[in-house]
Scaffold this active site. Sequence first.
Site, PDB file in Angstrom:
ATOM      1  N   ALA A  23       0.742  -1.318  -0.131  1.00  0.00           N
ATOM      2  CA  ALA A  23      -0.057  -0.054   0.171  1.00  0.00           C
ATOM      3  C   ALA A  23       0.918   1.323  -0.099  1.00  0.00           C
ATOM      4  CB  ALA A  23      -0.919  -0.012   1.474  1.00  0.00           C
ATOM      5  N   GLN A 102       0.597  -6.247  -3.496  1.00  0.00           N
ATOM      6  CA  GLN A 102      -0.592  -6.462  -2.410  1.00  0.00           C
ATOM      7  C   GLN A 102      -1.814  -5.617  -2.793  1.00  0.00           C
ATOM      8  OE1 GLN A 102       1.170  -7.243   1.699  1.00  0.00           O
ATOM      9  NE2 GLN A 102       2.709  -6.459   0.529  1.00  0.00           N
ATOM     10  N   ILE A 104      -4.793  -3.193  -4.610  1.00  0.00           N
ATOM     11  CA  ILE A 104      -5.980  -3.596  -5.473  1.00  0.00           C
ATOM     12  C   ILE A 104      -6.243  -2.644  -6.154  1.00  0.00           C
ATOM     13  CG2 ILE A 104      -6.485  -5.390  -3.690  1.00  0.00           C
ATOM     14  CD1 ILE A 104      -8.418  -3.080  -2.380  1.00  0.00           C
ATOM     15  N   HIS A 120      -3.833  -9.844  -4.225  1.00  0.00           N
ATOM     16  CA  HIS A 120      -4.983  -9.553  -3.409  1.00  0.00           C
ATOM     17  C   HIS A 120      -6.229  -9.200  -4.392  1.00  0.00           C
ATOM     18  CE1 HIS A 120      -2.239  -9.139   0.531  1.00  0.00           C
ATOM     19  NE2 HIS A 120      -2.511 -10.351   0.129  1.00  0.00           N
TER      20      HIS A 120
END
Length: 240
Positions: A23, A102, A104, A120
């Site tokens: 993130a 990771q 999205i 993910h």
Amino acid sequence: MEPIQQFLHWIKESDHIVFFGGAGVSTESGIPDFRSVDGLYHQEYDYPPETILSHTFYMQNTSEFYRFYRKKMLCLDAEPNAAHKKLAELERAGKLKAVITQNIDGLHQAAGSRHVLELHGSVHRNYCKSCGRLFDAEYIQKSKNCPICKSCGGDIKPDVVLYEEGLDDETMRQSIRFISQADMLIVGGTSLAVYPAAGLIDYYRGSKLVLINTSTTPFDHRADLRVEGKIGEVFSAIEL
Ligand code: NAD
């Protein structure tokens, strides 16, 4: 040699680079991460984010799940930043073989990266649980409460891996293959707190493991090099 100089030197001499991120790669695009001080875990909700983003919560409180999801996970105006763009350039130059993320948010693809493994899932893919019809993120954004399929009236679920759900086997297999073949592994903007994703680092066999982060991680002692700083700024220093 300064960490950033060592990083740039290794980028120059490597031609099988793999990037593994989280993130923190998108915070400079305005998307909050989970664990930084101004991340989602430090904001107040009726339930903690890991509860709302769990499979059980999605099944039992679908409207509440979507209220949080629309507000906090769908950031459809966000644009790729310098890190996303430079990674795409490194791929075009033939030096980088894959981005494993990771995230999205789809920003690596928006920047032009082609080989992206989304551990993910993605907010940009949503499917009807009854007939399988696919919907884009805008459809979810505009819908009210629980989004419903236009064709059959079934419930729509984002193709995002929620807590308690398993990761896609093929995506994991490919990620392991890329990491085990990498001559340089750059791990950036991830707290390395979420498993099984964090365990992927164990498959790296080379001697150029670089961690880029604004803070420390539980894997710092494993790194061959730690570059402390904002990932967009660090990647901006790369000249191709
Ligand atoms: P995390 O929130 O646990 O950790 C983010 C890490 O990035 C922290 O260690 C932080 O210090 C670092 N960081 C923040 N900004 C940075 C910057 N500009 N440069 C360098 N480092 C920076 O995120 P995670 O490790 O990816 O794991 C959390 C889960 O959250 C993942 O499963 C992911 O799917 C999900 N998530 C995704 C998004 C997104 O798609 N953009 C946003 C929030 C959460």
